[in-house]
Motif scaffolding. Sequence first.
Motif, PDB file in Angstrom:
ATOM      1  N   TRP A   1      -5.545   4.527   3.336  1.00 45.87           N
ATOM      2  CA  TRP A   1      -5.767   3.936   1.828  1.00 45.87           C
ATOM      3  C   TRP A   1      -4.811   3.992   1.008  1.00 45.87           C
ATOM      4  O   TRP A   1      -3.632   5.068   0.961  1.00 45.87           O
ATOM      5  N   PRO A   2      -4.579   3.010   0.461  1.00 48.18           N
ATOM      6  CA  PRO A   2      -3.625   2.741  -0.888  1.00 48.18           C
ATOM      7  C   PRO A   2      -3.802   3.570  -1.808  1.00 48.18           C
ATOM      8  O   PRO A   2      -2.865   3.939  -2.675  1.00 48.18           O
TER       9      PRO A   2
ATOM     10  N   GLY B   1     -13.787  -6.992  -1.819  1.00 46.66           N
ATOM     11  CA  GLY B   1     -12.924  -5.964  -1.338  1.00 46.66           C
ATOM     12  C   GLY B   1     -13.437  -4.619  -1.529  1.00 46.66           C
ATOM     13  O   GLY B   1     -14.746  -4.579  -1.476  1.00 46.66           O
TER      14      GLY B   1
ATOM     15  N   VAL C   1      -0.592   3.473  -6.493  1.00 47.92           N
ATOM     16  CA  VAL C   1      -0.847   2.658  -5.495  1.00 47.92           C
ATOM     17  C   VAL C   1       0.202   2.549  -4.313  1.00 47.92           C
ATOM     18  O   VAL C   1       1.197   2.151  -4.571  1.00 47.92           O
TER      19      VAL C   1
ATOM     20  N   SER D   1      -2.817  -7.906   2.326  1.00 49.93           N
ATOM     21  CA  SER D   1      -3.354  -7.184   1.288  1.00 49.93           C
ATOM     22  C   SER D   1      -3.263  -7.602   0.150  1.00 49.93           C
ATOM     23  O   SER D   1      -2.285  -8.003  -0.301  1.00 49.93           O
ATOM     24  N   THR D   2      -4.298  -7.550  -0.765  1.00 46.31           N
ATOM     25  CA  THR D   2      -3.962  -7.978  -2.157  1.00 46.31           C
ATOM     26  C   THR D   2      -4.839  -6.782  -2.979  1.00 46.31           C
ATOM     27  O   THR D   2      -5.634  -6.084  -2.674  1.00 46.31           O
ATOM     28  N   PHE D   3      -4.137  -6.546  -4.077  1.00 44.99           N
ATOM     29  CA  PHE D   3      -4.117  -5.676  -4.966  1.00 44.99           C
ATOM     30  C   PHE D   3      -4.498  -6.094  -6.313  1.00 44.99           C
ATOM     31  O   PHE D   3      -3.577  -6.971  -6.886  1.00 44.99           O
TER      32      PHE D   3
ATOM     33  N   LEU E   1      -8.630   0.174  -8.552  1.00 48.65           N
ATOM     34  CA  LEU E   1      -7.834  -0.654  -8.068  1.00 48.65           C
ATOM     35  C   LEU E   1      -9.005  -1.346  -6.903  1.00 48.65           C
ATOM     36  O   LEU E   1      -9.969  -0.782  -6.116  1.00 48.65           O
TER      37      LEU E   1
ATOM     38  N   TRP F   1      -8.901  -3.452  -3.562  1.00 53.44           N
ATOM     39  CA  TRP F   1      -7.950  -3.869  -2.491  1.00 53.44           C
ATOM     40  C   TRP F   1      -8.824  -4.719  -1.633  1.00 53.44           C
ATOM     41  O   TRP F   1      -9.891  -4.477  -1.242  1.00 53.44           O
ATOM     42  N   ARG F   2      -8.315  -5.779  -1.326  1.00 54.12           N
ATOM     43  CA  ARG F   2      -8.819  -7.010  -0.492  1.00 54.12           C
ATOM     44  C   ARG F   2      -8.027  -7.274   0.678  1.00 54.12           C
ATOM     45  O   ARG F   2      -6.521  -7.297   0.618  1.00 54.12           O
TER      46      ARG F   2
ATOM     47  N   PRO G   1     -11.470  -4.215   4.254  1.00 54.74           N
ATOM     48  CA  PRO G   1     -10.422  -3.050   4.344  1.00 54.74           C
ATOM     49  C   PRO G   1     -10.669  -1.840   4.815  1.00 54.74           C
ATOM     50  O   PRO G   1     -10.062  -1.229   5.674  1.00 54.74           O
TER      51      PRO G   1
END
Length: 269
Positions: free
Chosen positions: A141-142, A167, A178, A210-212, A246, A248-249, A259
């Motif tokens: 987990w970020p 996401g 993050v 990963s995209t944040f 956040l 997250w994708r 994710p």
Amino acid sequence: MRTLVFLFLAAMALSVSAGTQLRGSFTQGGVVFGKTAPGARIVQDGEKVPVSPQGDFVIGFSREAPEHSELTITLPDGSLERRDLKIARRDYDIQRIDGLPERKVTPKEEDQARIRADQAAVKKARARLDQRIDFLQGFMWPARGRITGVYGSQRVLNGKPKWPHYGVDIAGPVGKPVRAPAAGIVTLVHPDMFYSGATLIMDHGHGLSSTFLHLHKILVHEGQRVEKGQVVAEMGASGRVTGPHLDWRMNLRGKRVDPQLLVGPMKSE
């Protein structure tokens, strides 16, 4: 949450044959990691799948993936192996979010050029395709916090039906660290996109990224290599949001994947 835990456990499977092993989530939005003979060629549903020199590969399934996915493996000796993968169907919730700035829900004409430029930059960043296999180290987990949005849910914004959410949203205070969920290369750093605010994309190899979104501050630069667990940004409330969190994708060669299925249940802080 209990339903998601059950889905995660039920979807995790191991498929073994003489030449190929598969492990992962055989469900809509799932990701499956494979190991085959070095030099083998793989095609999923008519599309070529990258294979590392060691025989490692990764495949995935979209939100609306059909019940079956065909995997064709051509081994180095020329023999063919065909696998009919059964993909579990998921039921998605409807999530209603009110209180958003109306311009972020229905952009004005002058916003469209900016939105198109954002989309082009994201598409380019996600198009990277190389032989790195950072994804094999597993994912974490970020950030930890209350989950306020999940993959696949239909979004109704200010009463208007919009695209599904792709996401997982993790709530937390502005400035919360993050971390990189796995090692990778940073492919996009943007300070302020129309919808997603400060946006960071990192590539984990073979087109898995990963995209944040909605960040407060980004602490890395494009082209930089980051390691699993490294602090790469701070949680924020930029872009189209009602509060700090956040988003997250993850994407795999054009497919939007979930994710949460890569990390499992979140441990408490």
